[in-house]
Design a protein around this motif. Structure first.
Motif, PDB file in Angstrom:
ATOM      1  N   MET A 148       0.817  -1.207   0.000  1.00  0.00           N
ATOM      2  CA  MET A 148       0.000   0.000   0.000  1.00  0.00           C
ATOM      3  C   MET A 148       0.859   1.269   0.000  1.00  0.00           C
ATOM      4  N   LEU A 199      -3.338  -6.753  -3.936  1.00  0.00           N
ATOM      5  CA  LEU A 199      -4.100  -6.152  -2.835  1.00  0.00           C
ATOM      6  C   LEU A 199      -4.926  -4.939  -3.252  1.00  0.00           C
ATOM      7  N   PRO A 200      -4.359  -3.937  -3.961  1.00  0.00           N
ATOM      8  CA  PRO A 200      -5.193  -2.796  -4.362  1.00  0.00           C
ATOM      9  C   PRO A 200      -6.383  -3.198  -5.221  1.00  0.00           C
ATOM     10  N   THR A 256      -7.921  -6.102  -5.146  1.00  0.00           N
ATOM     11  CA  THR A 256      -8.869  -6.794  -4.277  1.00  0.00           C
ATOM     12  C   THR A 256      -9.704  -5.799  -3.487  1.00  0.00           C
ATOM     13  N   VAL A 257      -9.058  -4.751  -2.984  1.00  0.00           N
ATOM     14  CA  VAL A 257      -9.792  -3.688  -2.290  1.00  0.00           C
ATOM     15  C   VAL A 257     -10.758  -2.998  -3.238  1.00  0.00           C
ATOM     16  N   THR A 278      -9.833 -14.521  -1.913  1.00  0.00           N
ATOM     17  CA  THR A 278     -10.773 -13.435  -1.624  1.00  0.00           C
ATOM     18  C   THR A 278     -11.309 -12.813  -2.904  1.00  0.00           C
ATOM     19  N   LEU A 325     -13.883  -5.068  -3.689  1.00  0.00           N
ATOM     20  CA  LEU A 325     -14.775  -4.944  -2.534  1.00  0.00           C
ATOM     21  C   LEU A 325     -15.556  -3.639  -2.594  1.00  0.00           C
ATOM     22  N   VAL A 326     -14.868  -2.549  -2.942  1.00  0.00           N
ATOM     23  CA  VAL A 326     -15.541  -1.250  -3.037  1.00  0.00           C
ATOM     24  C   VAL A 326     -16.549  -1.258  -4.181  1.00  0.00           C
ATOM     25  N   SER A 378      -6.666   1.601  -8.720  1.00  0.00           N
ATOM     26  CA  SER A 378      -6.093   0.388  -8.128  1.00  0.00           C
ATOM     27  C   SER A 378      -5.183  -0.340  -9.115  1.00  0.00           C
TER      28      SER A 378
END
Length: 232
Positions: A71, A153-154, A156-157, A94, A160-161, A186
């Motif tokens: 991050m 990771l970005p 994946t976030v 995920t 979710l958003v 992202s």
């Protein structure tokens, strides 16, 4: 005498095996923040003697630290020196679960999508790693998989958003624009973070050939997130 002669001949035959050693440049496994004291003498603390709870908490902390490095990307050897595949596996599962159930075809229940996402992520990571090695990269196979996996990771976030946006906003023009901005940001973050960790391990005149497949890899994942729509 024949027995002694046979023994000496076998001894001479295998005498060179004592000089064989594993090169230090070939990492056998990652080191997930093992306490410094465990690297001393045998009388000092060893991870084999600690409670299972402490081992799990230490490894989870190490995975969390790698998430922080992604991050806030900077030139660091943390992901390369202490590589592991637990974080990439967690992110892959995920993301696959979040993409589950989305299909443009109403007749498809989205069942195979988990396997499809899983294969795309890991197969793509392996191809990029092999490409990097063939171009003369000094990074090891599992180190590259670790970096590419953690840098999801970005995205994946963002997934979710985007799912939250689809729940709160109708899937119209406004919702698409919001998701486009989130996925683009992202995607850029993932690409920048991965290249920040992998750049120094590639030949200076071949960095573009290494970065291009990474760009395509995260672009495909970002496209799957952007075109996701919950099946009715």
């Amino acid at each position: 005498m024949p027995l002694v002669h046979c023994f000496h001949s076998h001894e001479q035959k295998f005498a060179g095996l004592s000089d064989v050693s594993i090169s230090e440049d070939i990492p056998v496994e990652g080191d997930i923040a093992v306490p410094v004291s465990s690297r001393g003498t045998e009388d000092e603390f060893s991870t084999l003697d600690e409670p299972v709870k402490d081992t799990i908490l230490r490894d989870l902390k190490a995975v969390g630290n790698k998430f922080v490095h992604v991050m806030y990307p900077k030139k660091s050897s943390a992901l390369l020196r202490d590589w592991d595949l637990w974080g990439p596996l967690l992110l892959c599962v995920t993301l696959a679960l979040l993409l589950q159930g989305g299909s443009a075809d109403s007749k498809d229940d989205g069942g195979p999508q988990f396997a499809e996402v899983f294969v795309i992520i890991w197969f793509g990571s392996v191809i990029i790693t092999l490409n990097s090695k063939l171009l003369g990269g000094t990074i090891s196979f599992f180190q590259s998989l670790c970096v590419l996996g953690y840098c999801i990771l970005p995205l994946t976030v963002a997934m979710l958003v985007c799912r939250l946006v689809l729940l709160l906003v109708s899937s119209g023009t406004a919702g698409f624009i919001v998701r486009l901005i989130i996925v683009t940001a992202s995607f850029g973050w993932s690409t920048f973070a991965s290249t920040a960790f992998l750049a120094d391990s590639q030949p200076a005149n071949r960095k573009a050939l290494v970065v291009y497949p990474v760009f395509l890899f995260y672009f495909v994942i970002g496209w799957m997130i952007l075109t996701f729509s919950p099946s009715s």
